[in-house]
Design a protein around this motif. Sequence first.
Motif, short mmCIF file in Angstrom:
data_model
loop_
_atom_site.label_atom_id
_atom_site.label_comp_id
_atom_site.label_asym_id
_atom_site.label_seq_id
_atom_site.Cartn_x
_atom_site.Cartn_y
_atom_site.Cartn_z
N LEU A 81 0.82 -1.21 0.00
CA LEU A 81 0.00 0.00 0.00
C LEU A 81 0.86 1.27 0.00
CD1 LEU A 81 -2.80 -1.08 2.50
CD2 LEU A 81 -3.17 -0.31 0.15
N GLY A 82 1.95 1.25 0.76
CA GLY A 82 2.84 2.41 0.78
C GLY A 82 3.40 2.70 -0.60
N GLU A 83 3.85 1.64 -1.29
CA GLU A 83 4.38 1.82 -2.64
C GLU A 83 3.29 2.31 -3.59
OE1 GLU A 83 6.14 -1.85 -3.86
OE2 GLU A 83 7.57 -1.91 -2.19
N ALA A 84 2.10 1.73 -3.48
CA ALA A 84 1.01 2.10 -4.39
C ALA A 84 0.56 3.54 -4.16
CB ALA A 84 -0.17 1.15 -4.20
N ALA A 85 0.53 3.98 -2.90
CA ALA A 85 0.11 5.36 -2.61
C ALA A 85 1.06 6.36 -3.25
CB ALA A 85 0.04 5.57 -1.10
N ARG A 86 2.35 6.11 -3.13
CA ARG A 86 3.33 7.01 -3.74
C ARG A 86 3.26 6.95 -5.26
NH1 ARG A 86 5.74 4.93 0.93
NH2 ARG A 86 6.50 6.54 2.37
N ALA A 139 0.68 6.37 -7.00
CA ALA A 139 -0.55 7.04 -7.43
C ALA A 139 -0.47 8.55 -7.31
CB ALA A 139 -1.74 6.52 -6.62
N GLY A 140 0.61 9.05 -6.72
CA GLY A 140 0.80 10.49 -6.62
C GLY A 140 0.45 11.09 -5.28
N ALA A 141 0.14 10.25 -4.29
CA ALA A 141 -0.10 10.77 -2.94
C ALA A 141 1.24 11.09 -2.29
CB ALA A 141 -0.86 9.75 -2.10
N THR A 142 1.26 12.09 -1.44
CA THR A 142 2.45 12.42 -0.67
C THR A 142 2.35 11.74 0.69
OG1 THR A 142 2.62 14.58 -1.76
CG2 THR A 142 3.82 14.31 0.32
N VAL A 143 3.37 10.96 1.04
CA VAL A 143 3.38 10.26 2.34
C VAL A 143 4.53 10.83 3.15
CG1 VAL A 143 3.51 8.05 3.52
CG2 VAL A 143 2.42 8.18 1.27
N VAL A 144 4.21 11.41 4.31
CA VAL A 144 5.21 12.04 5.17
C VAL A 144 5.27 11.29 6.49
CG1 VAL A 144 5.96 14.21 6.23
CG2 VAL A 144 4.63 14.27 4.11
N ALA A 145 6.47 10.78 6.83
CA ALA A 145 6.62 10.03 8.08
C ALA A 145 8.08 10.14 8.55
CB ALA A 145 6.25 8.57 7.87
N PRO A 146 8.31 10.19 9.86
CA PRO A 146 7.30 10.28 10.92
C PRO A 146 6.81 11.71 11.08
CG PRO A 146 9.48 10.16 11.90
CD PRO A 146 9.67 10.06 10.41
N ALA A 147 5.50 11.85 11.08
CA ALA A 147 4.89 13.19 11.20
C ALA A 147 3.44 13.03 11.63
CB ALA A 147 4.97 13.93 9.88
N ALA A 148 3.22 12.89 12.92
CA ALA A 148 1.87 12.71 13.43
C ALA A 148 1.13 14.03 13.47
CB ALA A 148 1.91 12.10 14.82
N VAL A 149 -0.15 14.00 13.13
CA VAL A 149 -1.01 15.18 13.27
C VAL A 149 -1.47 15.24 14.72
CG1 VAL A 149 -3.15 16.29 12.57
CG2 VAL A 149 -1.76 15.09 10.87
N THR A 150 -1.19 16.35 15.38
CA THR A 150 -1.50 16.47 16.81
C THR A 150 -2.65 17.42 17.10
OG1 THR A 150 0.18 18.19 17.02
CG2 THR A 150 0.86 15.92 17.48
N ASP A 151 -3.01 18.25 16.12
CA ASP A 151 -4.09 19.21 16.36
C ASP A 151 -4.65 19.66 15.02
OD1 ASP A 151 -5.86 20.81 17.70
OD2 ASP A 151 -4.36 22.17 18.54
N TYR A 152 -5.84 20.23 15.05
CA TYR A 152 -6.40 20.80 13.82
C TYR A 152 -7.40 21.89 14.19
CZ TYR A 152 -11.03 18.55 14.14
OH TYR A 152 -12.29 18.19 14.53
N ALA A 153 -7.65 22.76 13.22
CA ALA A 153 -8.62 23.84 13.41
C ALA A 153 -9.32 24.10 12.08
CB ALA A 153 -7.93 25.11 13.90
N VAL A 154 -10.64 24.26 12.15
CA VAL A 154 -11.44 24.53 10.96
C VAL A 154 -11.74 26.01 10.89
CG1 VAL A 154 -13.66 24.11 9.81
CG2 VAL A 154 -12.47 22.22 10.95
N ASP A 155 -11.49 26.57 9.71
CA ASP A 155 -11.73 28.00 9.52
C ASP A 155 -12.30 28.20 8.13
OD1 ASP A 155 -11.77 30.74 9.58
OD2 ASP A 155 -9.62 30.99 9.26
N GLY A 156 -13.61 28.39 8.06
CA GLY A 156 -14.25 28.65 6.78
C GLY A 156 -14.14 27.47 5.83
#
Length: 405
Positions: free
Chosen positions: A119-124, A126-143
Amino acid sequence: MPASQDIIIAGGGLVGLTLAVAVRKAAPSLSVTVFDGAPPGRREDGRASAIAAAARRMLQQLGLWNGVAADAQPITEMTVTDSRTDDVVRPVFLTFDGALEDGEPFAHMVPNGLLLDALGEAARAAGATVVAPAAVTDYAVDGHAVTVTRGDGGTAKARLLVAADGVRSRLRALSGIRTVTHDYPQVGIVVTVAHERPHHGRAEEHFLPGGAFAILPLAGNRSSLVWTEKTAIGEALVAADDATFAAELEKRFGHRLGAIRVEGRRSLFPIGVTLVRDFVRPRFALAGDAAHGIHPLAGQGLNLGFRDVAALAETVVDAARLGLDIGAVDVLERYQRWRRFDTLEMTVLTDALNRLFSNDNPVLRLVRDVGLGLVDRVPALKRMMIGEAAGDSAAAPRLLRGEAI
């Protein structure tokens, strides 16, 4: 990576990466970035998963199946017993032919590490960007955007954030989505064994007083075991020396496949239920274990996640083709409607089965054994149960029917 993406996926496990592939294959114009907290490379935990027929069709449609097919073991038969640990004979109350009406196996066993690499090979690719290690720790919605913050302090923007960060999802907690949770007084032990004689694709589910003991066939003379035990006993078994563990394992495994040998390490994981009240918020969606945690006795946890992928990918891609805002909550409601009942149904079913079988009550034992025997004598009912386990449904998303989005 561009400053702004269409979709950010938090979690680069099996569900997150499959979603990335599905979206990019169907809509290359949509930019997708996967942030994963684990380092690059295989995260081998010794587990294997039963990939239901519908999920296999999706992987085939996405061009992923051929890469793992050589190591995928079809389940050709399944038997169910109900006994005590020390019983010499375990009568079989229920048997299933492992094939659907068209001869397709209802499930294949695939090592998780192998599938994750593919899956990792296929995602790359297919043109997806895979960034690791880089956990998402927070988010905010604005508009019209959602801004995510990574553990290293970096930020990124997207139109939609998908949380596929596991059953203890940090992002789910931050979203305010309420959950119903229950911890079972049980743990799961996962281990791979090699055995002397071939299994011929036969899976076995032994219901014992401590919990289900599943023997799931792998390629070659090997099987993956998912062994449910009461918490104190399970923890003691995993901590025991090799001889003690092997002796207890053999009591439950039996001698039908000859001498057995443990391969690799023993893994222990807690067992519980997590059921979310909502799957979506504005610019935010849950998928995989972040959206649901169920008892492992039916082997449907990952398959529920793959159903999330198929439904969410179709929802997002169809909306993009119509020029709609892929992160708008009214668009995401379609995904929520698709997944809510299926998840609730599977959670209730697995919970009821575990409560019914994980005990030594003589009255319940009589009731369940009579019930299993009656089911075994009704071929139409057995075919329906196999179809459900395979994920067959006329209302299923297109990917699960083997069709392109």
